[in-house]
Design a protein around this motif. Structure first.
Motif, short mmCIF file in Angstrom:
data_model
loop_
_atom_site.label_atom_id
_atom_site.label_comp_id
_atom_site.label_asym_id
_atom_site.label_seq_id
_atom_site.Cartn_x
_atom_site.Cartn_y
_atom_site.Cartn_z
N ALA A 122 0.83 -1.21 0.00
CA ALA A 122 0.00 0.00 0.00
C ALA A 122 0.87 1.26 0.00
O ALA A 122 0.59 2.22 -0.74
CB ALA A 122 -0.93 -0.02 1.21
N LEU A 123 1.92 1.26 0.79
CA LEU A 123 2.81 2.43 0.81
C LEU A 123 3.57 2.58 -0.50
O LEU A 123 3.81 3.69 -0.98
CB LEU A 123 3.80 2.31 1.98
CG LEU A 123 3.20 2.48 3.38
CD1 LEU A 123 4.26 2.21 4.44
CD2 LEU A 123 2.62 3.87 3.55
N ALA A 124 3.97 1.46 -1.11
CA ALA A 124 4.69 1.52 -2.39
C ALA A 124 3.79 2.11 -3.48
O ALA A 124 4.24 2.95 -4.28
CB ALA A 124 5.17 0.13 -2.78
N VAL A 125 2.54 1.68 -3.51
CA VAL A 125 1.61 2.25 -4.50
C VAL A 125 1.35 3.72 -4.22
O VAL A 125 1.27 4.55 -5.14
CB VAL A 125 0.28 1.44 -4.48
CG1 VAL A 125 -0.77 2.12 -5.37
CG2 VAL A 125 0.52 0.01 -4.94
N PHE A 126 1.26 4.07 -2.93
CA PHE A 126 1.02 5.47 -2.56
C PHE A 126 2.19 6.36 -3.00
O PHE A 126 1.99 7.43 -3.59
CB PHE A 126 0.81 5.57 -1.05
CG PHE A 126 0.71 6.98 -0.54
CD1 PHE A 126 -0.44 7.73 -0.75
CD2 PHE A 126 1.77 7.56 0.15
CE1 PHE A 126 -0.54 9.04 -0.28
CE2 PHE A 126 1.68 8.85 0.62
CZ PHE A 126 0.53 9.60 0.41
#
Length: 337
Positions: A131-135
């Protein structure tokens, strides 16, 4: 005067030579169809040179990986105690060490705790990390600085992180319980590390916090390799963000996901220092894992034979997942199924 006329039989051509060429056997001159003989170059020197380059790596593997592995397997069939270091005597006991370990209830409990700890940690680390990588793949101001700050849990030594979290999760004076009581979410202090039903969950939570940066960094790098044109095409086709993520991002990110999960598994299944610093395997052995049992048998009870048995079990589990990783990686590149 009459001239002798040769007979018809004498005009027949000479039969071809067995080799199929029209060379003159008497003169040794090759004919038109003769092929020159090529000598194959000798490759002995090249093969020897290649082995000389590989030899240091082979010696390193044999010395620092092969010998300890074989020694650990042999030790699991011996009565290996501290006196062995002075006398050199380690009697062969057959399968006694293996029977003693497998009949111990603590081993079965630690195996279950290891499975729960590993699966829970990997699920939390991967989900939040992805989720953080996509964000962060959507560039915005200060994104680089925020990512650098999020790397801190991964850069800090695990023992230091565990000691800090032990103070945070303290039942009476911990920051977390103080915050929960301040907002009215808890009447009394939650026994994060002193309750058998909560301690393992607390250890999983701390390990998730430590492993999120690793997952985020690796997955973020994989996302950068996906061509932007694919997202533009999906947008033109009217695909929703979830559909784009499911049909474009996940398939192309599959090799990176495999690497992250397998490396995360192999580092989590044998974890020791985090558990020792947080709970020392307690309370009531509720956080005992295969790593802590190996430590307890070898360095507290000084039964190195049984400790080697548990260590061999960990090696087998890691080897199985390493083979699965290699097969999955080979299938991703189309060289196998």
């Amino acid at each position: 005067m009459t001239t002798a006329v040769p007979s018809a039989g004498s005009l027949d051509p000479a039969p071809p030579s067995p080799s199929g060429s029209s060379s003159n056997s008497s003169t040794g001159v090759p004919g038109k169809n003769a092929r020159p003989t090529l000598k194959k170059p000798r490759r002995d020197g090249h093969s020897l040179l290649r082995w000389l380059f590989v030899l240091p790596a082979l010696l390193y593997m044999a010395l620092f990986f092969g010998y300890p592995l074989v020694r650990n397997v042999v030790m699991s069939f011996q009565r290996y105690t501290p006196t062995t270091y002075f006398t050199g005597e380690a009697p062969f006991t057959g399968l006694d060490n293996w029977r003693a370990v497998f009949s111990n209830e603590l081993f079965a409990d630690s195996l279950w705790h290891t499975a729960v700890f590993t699966v829970g940690s990997l699920a939390g680390q991967f989900t939040i990390g992805l989720a953080l990588a996509v964000f962060f793949s959507r560039r915005f101001r200060l994104s680089g600085a925020i990512r650098a700050v999020l790397l801190l849990p991964w850069l800090v030594p695990m023992v230091v992180s565990a000691v800090v979290w032990r103070r945070v999760l303290d039942q009476d004076h911990g920051i977390l319980n103080t915050a929960l009581q301040a907002v009215g979410l808890a009447d009394g202090g939650v026994p994060w590390l002193s309750s058998p039903s909560v301690a393992l969950l607390s250890a999983i939570m701390v390990n998730i916090w430590i492993g999120i940066p690793f997952n985020m960094v690796i997955l973020y790098g994989g996302l950068q390799e996906i061509p932007r044109e694919l997202y533009e095409a999906a947008s033109l086709d009217g695909a929703s963000p979830w559909r784009t993520f499911h049909s474009v991002t996940l398939p192309l990110l599959r090799p990176v996901i495999t690497v992250v999960l397998v490396l995360g598994f192999m580092s989590t299944v044998k974890i020791l220092d985090l558990i020792l610093a947080l709970t020392s395997g307690g309370p009531a052995d509720s956080t005992q894992t295969l790593g802590t049992v190996t430590y307890q048998l070898s360095f507290l009870q000084l039964d190195f034979g049984q400790g080697a048995v548990v260590g061999n079990v960990l090696i087998v589990i890691s080897a199985v997942f390493a083979v699965l990783y290699l097969r999955a990686n080979r299938a991703d590149f189309g060289t196998g199924k």
